[in-house]
Design a protein around this motif. Structure first.
Motif, short mmCIF file in Angstrom:
data_model
loop_
_atom_site.label_atom_id
_atom_site.label_comp_id
_atom_site.label_asym_id
_atom_site.label_seq_id
_atom_site.Cartn_x
_atom_site.Cartn_y
_atom_site.Cartn_z
N ARG A 185 43.58 2.69 3.67
CA ARG A 185 43.46 1.25 3.49
C ARG A 185 43.04 0.94 2.07
N CYS A 186 43.47 -0.23 1.61
CA CYS A 186 43.06 -0.68 0.28
C CYS A 186 41.55 -0.86 0.28
N SER A 187 40.89 -0.31 -0.72
CA SER A 187 39.43 -0.39 -0.78
C SER A 187 38.94 -1.81 -1.01
N TYR A 188 39.82 -2.66 -1.46
CA TYR A 188 39.40 -4.02 -1.78
C TYR A 188 39.73 -5.02 -0.67
N CYS A 189 41.01 -5.11 -0.32
CA CYS A 189 41.41 -6.13 0.66
C CYS A 189 41.54 -5.55 2.08
N LYS A 190 41.36 -4.24 2.22
CA LYS A 190 41.36 -3.56 3.52
C LYS A 190 42.71 -3.57 4.22
N TYR A 237 44.01 1.65 -3.73
CA TYR A 237 44.23 0.20 -3.80
C TYR A 237 45.70 -0.13 -3.62
N CYS A 238 45.97 -1.30 -3.02
CA CYS A 238 47.33 -1.78 -3.01
C CYS A 238 47.60 -2.30 -4.43
N ARG A 239 48.87 -2.54 -4.73
CA ARG A 239 49.19 -2.95 -6.10
C ARG A 239 48.64 -4.33 -6.44
N ASP A 240 48.41 -5.14 -5.41
CA ASP A 240 47.86 -6.47 -5.67
C ASP A 240 46.41 -6.39 -6.13
N CYS A 241 45.72 -5.39 -5.68
CA CYS A 241 44.29 -5.28 -5.96
C CYS A 241 43.98 -4.30 -7.08
N GLN A 242 44.96 -3.56 -7.49
CA GLN A 242 44.68 -2.53 -8.49
C GLN A 242 44.15 -3.15 -9.77
ZN LIG Z 1 44.46 -4.65 -1.68
#
Ligand SMILES: [Zn+2]
Length: 110
Positions: A20-25, A53-58
């Motif tokens: 999972r993305c560490s930021y947005c889960k 991270y997903c690319r949106d949150c990277q």
């Molecule tokens: Zn994310």
């Protein structure tokens, strides 16, 4: 700074524990573009990949850690199968770019 083979080899085949993305889960799946954060502390031989991270949150390494070498690798998630054991593991494939922060680049708090 862009570095090539050694770091890409480090990630390729590394068994990721977090999906999972560490930021947005958001749960990330096969083929999803991701960014993995890896760190190696001074005096330590081992690398760990504590965050994905997903690319949106990277983001970039905005706050380098003194005494640690940090990498951000952009690639995509993929499954690798060990033909002998028939076990699959999630790893980072198709690494396009790696951003590196050297140990001496960290901030010293005075
Ligand atoms: Zn994310």
């Amino acid at each position: 700074m862009l570095i090539t083979a050694p770091a890409a080899q480090l990630f390729t085949g590394y068994q990721l524990r977090e999906q999972r993305c560490s930021y947005c889960k958001t749960t990330l799946g096969e083929g999803d573009p991701v960014c993995a954060y890896a760190v190696q502390y001074a005096g330590d031989e081992e690398w760990t990949v504590p965050r994905l991270y997903c690319r949106d949150c990277q983001s970039t390494i905005t706050d380098p850690t003194l005494g640690a070498t940090e990498l951000l690798a952009e690639g995509r998630l993929g499954w690798m199968m060990d033909g002998a054991t028939q076990r699959t593991s999630l790893t980072l494939l198709g690494i396009e770019q790696i951003t590196k922060s050297a140990p001496e680049e960290g901030h010293v708090t005075l």
